[in-house]
Design a protein around this motif. Structure first.
Motif, PDB file in Angstrom:
ATOM      1  N   LYS A 234       0.836  -1.212   0.000  1.00 32.81           N
ATOM      2  CA  LYS A 234       0.000   0.000   0.000  1.00 32.81           C
ATOM      3  C   LYS A 234       0.873   1.265   0.000  1.00 32.81           C
ATOM      4  CE  LYS A 234      -3.742   2.598   1.974  1.00 32.81           C
ATOM      5  NZ  LYS A 234      -2.929   3.803   2.179  1.00 32.81           N
ATOM      6  N   ASP A 235       1.966   1.241   0.775  1.00 31.20           N
ATOM      7  CA  ASP A 235       2.895   2.386   0.756  1.00 31.20           C
ATOM      8  C   ASP A 235       3.399   2.630  -0.666  1.00 31.20           C
ATOM      9  OD1 ASP A 235       2.791   2.908   3.488  1.00 31.20           O
ATOM     10  OD2 ASP A 235       4.335   1.419   3.934  1.00 31.20           O
ATOM     11  N   CYS A 236       3.690   1.544  -1.387  1.00 29.57           N
ATOM     12  CA  CYS A 236       4.173   1.691  -2.767  1.00 29.57           C
ATOM     13  C   CYS A 236       3.103   2.340  -3.631  1.00 29.57           C
ATOM     14  CB  CYS A 236       4.559   0.343  -3.359  1.00 29.57           C
ATOM     15  SG  CYS A 236       5.976  -0.394  -2.547  1.00 29.57           S
ATOM     16  N   ARG A 237       1.849   1.882  -3.463  1.00 26.54           N
ATOM     17  CA  ARG A 237       0.774   2.444  -4.282  1.00 26.54           C
ATOM     18  C   ARG A 237       0.539   3.922  -3.945  1.00 26.54           C
ATOM     19  NH1 ARG A 237      -1.219  -3.090  -3.856  1.00 26.54           N
ATOM     20  NH2 ARG A 237      -2.328  -2.586  -1.946  1.00 26.54           N
ATOM     21  N   ASP A 238       0.699   4.266  -2.655  1.00 29.55           N
ATOM     22  CA  ASP A 238       0.588   5.688  -2.279  1.00 29.55           C
ATOM     23  C   ASP A 238       1.721   6.503  -2.919  1.00 29.55           C
ATOM     24  OD1 ASP A 238      -1.624   5.115  -0.812  1.00 29.55           O
ATOM     25  OD2 ASP A 238      -0.619   5.131   1.150  1.00 29.55           O
ATOM     26  N   PHE A 239       2.895   5.894  -2.968  1.00 33.58           N
ATOM     27  CA  PHE A 239       4.048   6.546  -3.586  1.00 33.58           C
ATOM     28  C   PHE A 239       3.753   6.812  -5.070  1.00 33.58           C
ATOM     29  CE2 PHE A 239       8.927   5.999  -4.409  1.00 33.58           C
ATOM     30  CZ  PHE A 239       9.102   7.388  -4.429  1.00 33.58           C
ATOM     31  N   HIS A 240       3.169   5.808  -5.750  1.00 37.18           N
ATOM     32  CA  HIS A 240       2.810   6.018  -7.171  1.00 37.18           C
ATOM     33  C   HIS A 240       1.893   7.244  -7.317  1.00 37.18           C
ATOM     34  CE1 HIS A 240       2.947   1.305  -7.365  1.00 37.18           C
ATOM     35  NE2 HIS A 240       4.157   1.813  -7.274  1.00 37.18           N
ATOM     36  N   SER A 241       0.920   7.335  -6.398  1.00 35.16           N
ATOM     37  CA  SER A 241      -0.028   8.467  -6.485  1.00 35.16           C
ATOM     38  C   SER A 241       0.673   9.795  -6.241  1.00 35.16           C
ATOM     39  CB  SER A 241      -1.145   8.323  -5.450  1.00 35.16           C
ATOM     40  OG  SER A 241      -1.852   7.152  -5.684  1.00 35.16           O
ATOM     41  N   SER A 242       1.568   9.821  -5.253  1.00 32.06           N
ATOM     42  CA  SER A 242       2.302  11.060  -4.982  1.00 32.06           C
ATOM     43  C   SER A 242       3.121  11.466  -6.208  1.00 32.06           C
ATOM     44  CB  SER A 242       3.266  10.877  -3.804  1.00 32.06           C
ATOM     45  OG  SER A 242       2.562  10.552  -2.642  1.00 32.06           O
ATOM     46  N   ILE A 243       3.733  10.491  -6.843  1.00 29.05           N
ATOM     47  CA  ILE A 243       4.536  10.780  -8.046  1.00 29.05           C
ATOM     48  C   ILE A 243       3.640  11.361  -9.134  1.00 29.05           C
ATOM     49  CG2 ILE A 243       5.843   9.704  -9.936  1.00 29.05           C
ATOM     50  CD1 ILE A 243       7.017   7.760  -7.807  1.00 29.05           C
ATOM     51  N   GLU A 244       2.467  10.732  -9.284  1.00 33.05           N
ATOM     52  CA  GLU A 244       1.525  11.203 -10.310  1.00 33.05           C
ATOM     53  C   GLU A 244       1.104  12.646 -10.042  1.00 33.05           C
ATOM     54  OE1 GLU A 244      -2.060   8.937 -10.305  1.00 33.05           O
ATOM     55  OE2 GLU A 244      -2.913   9.975 -12.036  1.00 33.05           O
ATOM     56  N   LYS A 245       0.827  12.945  -8.772  1.00 36.01           N
ATOM     57  CA  LYS A 245       0.299  14.278  -8.436  1.00 36.01           C
ATOM     58  C   LYS A 245       1.370  15.353  -8.398  1.00 36.01           C
ATOM     59  CE  LYS A 245      -3.700  12.785  -5.784  1.00 36.01           C
ATOM     60  NZ  LYS A 245      -3.300  11.525  -5.100  1.00 36.01           N
ATOM     61  N   ILE A 246       2.579  15.001  -7.894  1.00 35.92           N
ATOM     62  CA  ILE A 246       3.572  16.050  -7.649  1.00 35.92           C
ATOM     63  C   ILE A 246       4.703  16.066  -8.669  1.00 35.92           C
ATOM     64  CG2 ILE A 246       5.181  17.000  -5.941  1.00 35.92           C
ATOM     65  CD1 ILE A 246       3.411  15.475  -3.853  1.00 35.92           C
ATOM     66  N   ILE A 247       5.195  14.878  -9.049  1.00 38.86           N
ATOM     67  CA  ILE A 247       6.405  14.863  -9.881  1.00 38.86           C
ATOM     68  C   ILE A 247       6.070  14.877 -11.369  1.00 38.86           C
ATOM     69  CG2 ILE A 247       8.634  13.757 -10.272  1.00 38.86           C
ATOM     70  CD1 ILE A 247       8.505  12.645  -7.491  1.00 38.86           C
ATOM     71  N   LEU A 248       4.991  14.187 -11.732  1.00 36.25           N
ATOM     72  CA  LEU A 248       4.624  14.151 -13.148  1.00 36.25           C
ATOM     73  C   LEU A 248       4.391  15.550 -13.733  1.00 36.25           C
ATOM     74  CD1 LEU A 248       4.109  12.245 -15.546  1.00 36.25           C
ATOM     75  CD2 LEU A 248       1.711  12.150 -14.847  1.00 36.25           C
ATOM     76  N   PRO A 249       3.673  16.435 -13.005  1.00 38.04           N
ATOM     77  CA  PRO A 249       3.512  17.800 -13.553  1.00 38.04           C
ATOM     78  C   PRO A 249       4.855  18.507 -13.758  1.00 38.04           C
ATOM     79  CG  PRO A 249       1.985  17.428 -11.734  1.00 38.04           C
ATOM     80  CD  PRO A 249       2.900  16.248 -11.762  1.00 38.04           C
ATOM     81  N   ALA A 250       5.829  18.230 -12.867  1.00 39.23           N
ATOM     82  CA  ALA A 250       7.158  18.842 -13.032  1.00 39.23           C
ATOM     83  C   ALA A 250       7.821  18.326 -14.303  1.00 39.23           C
ATOM     84  CB  ALA A 250       8.029  18.540 -11.816  1.00 39.23           C
ATOM     85  N   LEU A 251       7.689  17.014 -14.564  1.00 39.67           N
ATOM     86  CA  LEU A 251       8.277  16.451 -15.782  1.00 39.67           C
ATOM     87  C   LEU A 251       7.596  17.033 -17.027  1.00 39.67           C
ATOM     88  CD1 LEU A 251      10.323  14.502 -17.040  1.00 39.67           C
ATOM     89  CD2 LEU A 251       8.587  12.700 -16.934  1.00 39.67           C
ATOM     90  N   ARG A 252       6.267  17.210 -16.928  1.00 43.38           N
ATOM     91  CA  ARG A 252       5.545  17.805 -18.070  1.00 43.38           C
ATOM     92  C   ARG A 252       6.079  19.205 -18.370  1.00 43.38           C
ATOM     93  NH1 ARG A 252       0.137  16.035 -16.198  1.00 43.38           N
ATOM     94  NH2 ARG A 252      -0.201  13.987 -17.130  1.00 43.38           N
ATOM     95  N   GLU A 253       6.330  19.982 -17.299  1.00 43.29           N
ATOM     96  CA  GLU A 253       6.883  21.327 -17.471  1.00 43.29           C
ATOM     97  C   GLU A 253       8.251  21.274 -18.159  1.00 43.29           C
ATOM     98  OE1 GLU A 253       5.910  24.558 -17.002  1.00 43.29           O
ATOM     99  OE2 GLU A 253       4.001  23.470 -16.924  1.00 43.29           O
ATOM    100  N   ILE A 254       9.093  20.354 -17.658  1.00 46.48           N
ATOM    101  CA  ILE A 254      10.449  20.217 -18.215  1.00 46.48           C
ATOM    102  C   ILE A 254      10.366  19.853 -19.697  1.00 46.48           C
ATOM    103  CG2 ILE A 254      12.529  18.774 -18.146  1.00 46.48           C
ATOM    104  CD1 ILE A 254      12.096  18.613 -15.086  1.00 46.48           C
ATOM    105  N   TYR A 255       9.435  18.951 -20.024  1.00 51.60           N
ATOM    106  CA  TYR A 255       9.294  18.518 -21.422  1.00 51.60           C
ATOM    107  C   TYR A 255       8.717  19.623 -22.307  1.00 51.60           C
ATOM    108  CZ  TYR A 255      10.777  13.675 -20.720  1.00 51.60           C
ATOM    109  OH  TYR A 255      11.512  12.542 -20.487  1.00 51.60           O
TER     110      TYR A 255
END
Ligand SMILES: [Zn+2]
Length: 560
Positions: A234-255
């Protein structure tokens, strides 16, 4: 660093199977008195024997990979694997049982408890009926490696392996990038069905192995075998969600920025590795000697310990940097267990990435030095969630001063590329890990289901890269990731460690000396405490929640 031997004779011949067996036999038949001192002494003897043998094996592996044409080096290594390894395995099991049955074992719990815990689980999960299944997995993995190893591409009259095609993606010429990307992708797709079959076979075998151990499901089984006691699926799945919400938008900006810099209307998969301003590749050093000298300058200034440790590696020739004919591909850091020294193997060709590779492997090497006083071999075997903190943090710390390698302008380019890679890693880790969570919770999934699961994950972690016209490439992209075939569920560790490394980097910016003192203090503990405790000692949090991740990503974006 070499410790004085207490058990293994100085003239011990590790090639002589009888001598090796005799030492093990004497441990097995030893009468250990009922007190913790005697049990500890017996453990230290056993650990010394394993350390001596592990060092022989590591040194032979190094010699073999340094020159694959050296037949003696190859046969020396093979003979160790054939003749000595089985003895170590056989007795290893017997001695673990003997130790756990000893009445004083509970008195050593505070000293060796972390190790005992994994020994208990290994004994508990061991089932004789799984031995042939494990062998079958091993064979199927070899068959998989044969499929991927045979992949090659003909381009402009030359034949290339797929790793050899990778540098073309760094070219400033977009047409060339597209052409070589297409050739590589098409070649992979030729084997998509055989790779699907290979995955199915491995999947079924692994499900059966887990079932035989009586585990409730595969996730439960794999978390136990990997010693993941401090976080849950479950911690791993929460981590996936955090990545989706916080890090993915940063990668989109970089791209988005990359797309603008490249001046293209859509970002295509062949646009991700080249310089965004279409400049020529960076050239941080001339050859291996130059690379080592420049890193040495950096480590001299960084911290008294890194100065001392890196100099030992230079003086004792513990780094083999250059790519040359006959050398095995890739790069690694390996520890010599008796002399407690690290060794770095690389195939440097002068790229920016090569420079970071030496910082990375340097970070692993410092870990070896820091934990040299850990008495038992099991405590010098570090869980990757923390081992990669040591190495990944050194890559980030390196960006604090690249003056030995670059002009100010080039340093900026290099740091941008490095941080882009850091951000990119998280959504990819989340994709691979969540894919496995889905697959292993559906024991009866078909190849078609798998494809659809993957496509939905590609949508979930869509960073703005346009795959249109290449539907099949997108649908089978997961087949590129060898971990899925060879070492299931081994991947989230990189995400966890990168999160730790980013925290070390943030600490380093505030107070370099304190951050490194804490890191080396934690490293000196080896594997003798839990993961959260290692993180705590290093001055960082073992936590994947948005509140940990947010400030770290802000820090990266500021530096971009
Ligand atoms: Zn590493």
């Amino acid at each position: 660093m070499m410790k004085k031997r207490i058990f293994v004779p100085e003239n011990f011949n590790s090639d002589n199977a009888t001598e090796v067996s005799d030492l093990y036999k004497s441990l097995e038949s030893a009468q250990i008195n009922e007190n913790k001192e005697d049990l500890r002494e017996w453990i230290l003897k056993w650990s010394e024997l394993e350390s001596v043998l592990a060092e022989v094996s590591s040194r032979r592996y190094v010699a073999m990979t340094m020159n694959t044409k050296d037949e003696k080096a190859a046969s020396d290594y093979a003979s160790f694997i054939e003749n000595i390894d089985p003895i170590m395995n056989e007795y290893g099991d017997l001695l673990r049982k003997k130790m756990m049955a000893h009445p004083s074992v509970s008195d050593l719990e505070s000293e060796f408890g972390i190790w005992f815990k994994s020994v208990r689980i290994a004994l508990d999960l061991f089932k004789t009926e799984n031995i042939p299944l494990e062998t079958a997995v091993h064979q199927e993995v070899q068959a998989y490696q044969k499929i991927t190893g045979a992949m090659s591409v003909d381009y402009e009259g030359k034949t290339y392996t797929l790793p050899q095609m990778a540098p073309f993606l760094e070219s400033p010429n977009r047409n060339l990038r597209q052409k070589t990307w297409e050739l590589t992708s098409e070649r992979r797709l030729l084997d998509k069905e055989s790779l699907d079959l290979s995955f199915d076979k491995l999947f079924k075998l692994r499900m059966q192995i887990s079932k035989n151990t009586g585990s409730s499901d595969y996730l439960d089984y794999i978390f136990k075998t990997k010693g993941r006691f401090d976080y849950t699926p479950k911690d791993c799945r929460d981590f996936h969600s955090s990545i989706e919400k916080i890090i993915l938008p940063a990668l989109r900006e970089i791209y988005k920025k990359r797309k603008e810099d490249l001046g293209v209307s859509t970002l295509r998969p062949w646009d991700l590795q080249c310089d965004p301003k279409s400049l020529k590749p960076l050239k941080p050093f001339e050859n291996g000697k130059d690379l080592i000298q420049k890193c040495n300058l950096f480590f001299k200034k960084l911290h008294p310990k890194t100065a001392e440790w890196f100099q030992i590696m230079v003086d004792q020739n513990l780094i083999d940097p250059d790519s040359r004919l006959g050398k095995a591909p890739g790069g690694y850091q390996i520890g010599f267990d008796e002399s407690r020294l690290p060794f770095i193997f690389m195939n440097a060709a002068g790229t920016d990435r090569d420079m970071y590779t030496l910082f990375h492997e340097g970070g692993h090497s410092f870990h070896q030095f820091a934990m040299a006083d850990q008495p038992i071999i099991a405590y010098r075997d570090i869980p990757s969630e923390f081992a990669e903190v040591a190495s990944m943090s050194m890559e980030l710390i390196a960006t604090s001063d690249l003056s030995a390698f670059y002009s100010k302008e080039d340093a900026k380019r290099s740091i941008f590329g490095q941080l882009e890679d850091v951000i990119w890693l998280f959504p990819w880790v989340a994709s691979i890990d969540s894919f496995q969570h889905e697959l292993y919770s559906r024991p009866n999934h078909t190849a078609e289901d798998r494809k659809n699961i993957w496509l939905s994950i590609m949508d979930r972690f869509d960073s703005g890269v346009d795959y249109s016209g290449y539907d099949d490439v997108k649908a089978y992209l997961w087949q590129k990731q060898l971990h899925l075939f060879e070492v299931p569920f081994y991947y989230i560790e990189y995400g966890i460690a990168q999160l730790g490394a980013l925290q070390i980097w943030a600490n380093f910016k505030k107070d370099p000396e304190k951050a490194l003192d804490q890191l080396f203090k934690a490293e000196s503990l080896g594997n003798s405490v839990s993961l959260p405790e290692l993180f705590k000692q290093a001055g960082i949090r073992f936590n994947f929640s948005p509140s940990t991740i947010e400030p770290l990503i802000e820090n990266v974006l500021e530096n971009l």
